[in-house]
Motif scaffolding. Structure first.
Motif, PDB file in Angstrom:
ATOM      1  N   GLY A  50      35.275 -18.689  60.484  1.00 58.57           N
ATOM      2  CA  GLY A  50      36.306 -19.684  60.781  1.00 58.57           C
ATOM      3  C   GLY A  50      36.262 -20.194  62.212  1.00 58.57           C
ATOM      4  N   GLY A  51      35.265 -19.767  62.988  1.00 56.95           N
ATOM      5  CA  GLY A  51      35.154 -20.209  64.376  1.00 56.95           C
ATOM      6  C   GLY A  51      36.254 -19.681  65.269  1.00 56.95           C
ATOM      7  N   GLU A  52      36.844 -18.550  64.876  1.00 58.07           N
ATOM      8  CA  GLU A  52      37.965 -18.018  65.648  1.00 58.07           C
ATOM      9  C   GLU A  52      37.852 -16.513  65.850  1.00 58.07           C
ATOM     10  N   LEU A  53      38.383 -16.073  66.975  1.00 57.79           N
ATOM     11  CA  LEU A  53      38.433 -14.649  67.306  1.00 57.79           C
ATOM     12  C   LEU A  53      39.742 -14.362  68.025  1.00 57.79           C
ATOM     13  N   ARG A  54      40.245 -13.150  67.820  1.00 60.42           N
ATOM     14  CA  ARG A  54      41.372 -12.697  68.647  1.00 60.42           C
ATOM     15  C   ARG A  54      40.883 -12.599  70.081  1.00 60.42           C
ATOM     16  N   MET A  55      41.774 -12.786  70.991  1.00 60.05           N
ATOM     17  CA  MET A  55      41.407 -12.758  72.409  1.00 60.05           C
ATOM     18  C   MET A  55      40.735 -11.429  72.770  1.00 60.05           C
ATOM     19  N   GLN A  56      41.273 -10.315  72.293  1.00 59.44           N
ATOM     20  CA  GLN A  56      40.690  -9.006  72.626  1.00 59.44           C
ATOM     21  C   GLN A  56      39.304  -8.850  72.015  1.00 59.44           C
ATOM     22  N   GLU A  57      39.102  -9.371  70.810  1.00 61.43           N
ATOM     23  CA  GLU A  57      37.771  -9.315  70.195  1.00 61.43           C
ATOM     24  C   GLU A  57      36.757 -10.086  71.048  1.00 61.43           C
ATOM     25  N   LEU A  58      37.154 -11.266  71.477  1.00 63.35           N
ATOM     26  CA  LEU A  58      36.267 -12.077  72.318  1.00 63.35           C
ATOM     27  C   LEU A  58      35.965 -11.347  73.619  1.00 63.35           C
ATOM     28  N   ALA A  59      36.978 -10.761  74.221  1.00 63.09           N
ATOM     29  CA  ALA A  59      36.782 -10.004  75.463  1.00 63.09           C
ATOM     30  C   ALA A  59      35.753  -8.900  75.263  1.00 63.09           C
ATOM     31  N   ASP A  60      35.898  -8.156  74.181  1.00 58.55           N
ATOM     32  CA  ASP A  60      34.967  -7.057  73.892  1.00 58.55           C
ATOM     33  C   ASP A  60      33.548  -7.567  73.649  1.00 58.55           C
ATOM     34  N   LEU A  61      33.412  -8.672  72.946  1.00 57.44           N
ATOM     35  CA  LEU A  61      32.095  -9.199  72.601  1.00 57.44           C
ATOM     36  C   LEU A  61      31.316  -9.745  73.792  1.00 57.44           C
ATOM     37  N   ILE A  62      32.039 -10.281  74.774  1.00 57.53           N
ATOM     38  CA  ILE A  62      31.326 -10.862  75.922  1.00 57.53           C
ATOM     39  C   ILE A  62      31.451 -10.020  77.188  1.00 57.53           C
ATOM     40  N   GLY A  63      32.085  -8.867  77.071  1.00 56.41           N
ATOM     41  CA  GLY A  63      32.116  -7.928  78.190  1.00 56.41           C
ATOM     42  C   GLY A  63      33.061  -8.299  79.315  1.00 56.41           C
ATOM     43  N   LEU A  64      34.193  -8.882  78.977  1.00 50.89           N
ATOM     44  CA  LEU A  64      35.195  -9.213  79.987  1.00 50.89           C
ATOM     45  C   LEU A  64      36.480  -8.443  79.706  1.00 50.89           C
ATOM     46  N   ASN A  65      37.296  -8.281  80.736  1.00 56.81           N
ATOM     47  CA  ASN A  65      38.598  -7.657  80.509  1.00 56.81           C
ATOM     48  C   ASN A  65      39.581  -8.722  80.011  1.00 56.81           C
ATOM     49  N   GLN A  66      40.764  -8.287  79.612  1.00 58.98           N
ATOM     50  CA  GLN A  66      41.746  -9.183  78.993  1.00 58.98           C
ATOM     51  C   GLN A  66      42.152 -10.332  79.909  1.00 58.98           C
ATOM     52  N   SER A  67      42.398 -10.062  81.176  1.00 62.18           N
ATOM     53  CA  SER A  67      42.838 -11.142  82.057  1.00 62.18           C
ATOM     54  C   SER A  67      41.703 -12.131  82.332  1.00 62.18           C
ATOM     55  N   SER A  68      40.478 -11.632  82.443  1.00 63.45           N
ATOM     56  CA  SER A  68      39.337 -12.536  82.654  1.00 63.45           C
ATOM     57  C   SER A  68      39.113 -13.431  81.451  1.00 63.45           C
ATOM     58  N   VAL A  69      39.233 -12.870  80.255  1.00 63.85           N
ATOM     59  CA  VAL A  69      39.028 -13.694  79.061  1.00 63.85           C
ATOM     60  C   VAL A  69      40.171 -14.695  78.899  1.00 63.85           C
ATOM     61  N   SER A  70      41.360 -14.348  79.326  1.00 60.13           N
ATOM     62  CA  SER A  70      42.478 -15.300  79.276  1.00 60.13           C
ATOM     63  C   SER A  70      42.204 -16.498  80.177  1.00 60.13           C
ATOM     64  N   ARG A  71      41.704 -16.243  81.379  1.00 60.77           N
ATOM     65  CA  ARG A  71      41.356 -17.351  82.292  1.00 60.77           C
ATOM     66  C   ARG A  71      40.204 -18.171  81.732  1.00 60.77           C
ATOM     67  N   LEU A  72      39.213 -17.483  81.148  1.00 56.12           N
ATOM     68  CA  LEU A  72      38.073 -18.160  80.540  1.00 56.12           C
ATOM     69  C   LEU A  72      38.533 -19.087  79.416  1.00 56.12           C
ATOM     70  N   VAL A  73      39.374 -18.581  78.534  1.00 52.19           N
ATOM     71  CA  VAL A  73      39.862 -19.381  77.409  1.00 52.19           C
ATOM     72  C   VAL A  73      40.707 -20.551  77.917  1.00 52.19           C
ATOM     73  N   ALA A  74      41.462 -20.341  78.970  1.00 51.58           N
ATOM     74  CA  ALA A  74      42.248 -21.444  79.543  1.00 51.58           C
ATOM     75  C   ALA A  74      41.321 -22.559  80.031  1.00 51.58           C
ATOM     76  N   ARG A  75      40.201 -22.190  80.663  1.00 51.15           N
ATOM     77  CA  ARG A  75      39.231 -23.201  81.114  1.00 51.15           C
ATOM     78  C   ARG A  75      38.617 -23.925  79.927  1.00 51.15           C
TER      79      ARG A  75
END
Length: 149
Positions: free
Chosen positions: A55-80
Motif C-alpha cells: 500500500g506504499g505505507e509504513l508506520r513511522m516506527q517501522e520506517l525508522a527501524d528500516l532505515i536506521g533512524l531514531n523516532q525524532s529523526s524519522v519524524s523530521r525526515l517525514v516532515a521534509r
C-alpha cells in the motif's frame, strides 16, 4: 599474543575497514543524490522503503527501524518529505494513535528517477574501494558472500 587477542585484532581491523568503506560510500551516495535529484540519502531510502511497502505505507516506527533512524529523526525526515509533496501522513484505521507515512505519486516518480543514480554511484564507489589495498579484502569478502554473489 594469544588466539583471542589475534581474533580481537583481526576483528578490529575488519570493523575499521567496514566503517571506512561505509563512510566513503555513504558520502558519495549522498552527494550524488543531492546534486542530481535534490534529495538526501535518508529521504531516498525512505522513499525506497515506502515504494516497496504494501500500500506504499509504513508506520513511522517501522520506517525508522528500516532505515536506521531514531523516532525524532524519522519524524523530521517525514516532515521534509511531506513539505516536498513526496509523502503524506495517514491515521491507522484500527488504532487512531498510529500514524502512517504514505508515498505519493510524486514521491514514486522521484524515487524511480533517483534509483539509477543510486545504483551507478554505489557500484562506482564500491569498485573504487576495491582498488584500494586497505579496503579490497573487505570488499572482496563481502562480494563473495553467497547471498550477494
Amino acid at each position: 599474543m594469544g588466539a583471542d587477542a589475534k581474533t580481537a585484532t583481526a576483528d578490529g581491523l575488519l570493523w575499521d575497514g567496514i566503517v571506512t568503506l561505509h563512510g566513503r560510500v555513504e558520502h558519495q551516495l549522498a552527494k550524488a543524490l543531492q546534486r542530481r535529484h535534490g534529495i538526501g540519502l535518508s529521504e531516498y531510502r525512505a522513499l525506497c522503503r515506502l515504494s516497496r511497502a504494501e500500500g506504499g505505507e509504513l508506520r513511522m516506527q517501522e520506517l525508522a527501524d528500516l532505515i536506521g533512524l531514531n523516532q525524532s529523526s524519522v519524524s523530521r525526515l517525514v516532515a521534509r518529505l511531506e513539505s516536498a509533496g513526496l509523502t503524506r501522513r495517514a491515521m491507522c484505521p484500527k488504532d487512531r494513535r498510529g500514524v502512517y507515512t504514505v508515498i505519493t505519486d510524486e514521491g514514486r516518480v522521484v524515487q524511480e528517477k533517483a534509483a539509477p543514480t543510486y545504483a551507478e554511484t554505489l557500484t562506482e564507489a564500491l569498485d573504487a574501494a576495491a582498488a584500494e589495498p586497505s579496503l579490497a579484502p573487505v570488499l572482496t569478502a563481502l562480494r563473495r558472500m553467497p547471498e550477494f554473489a
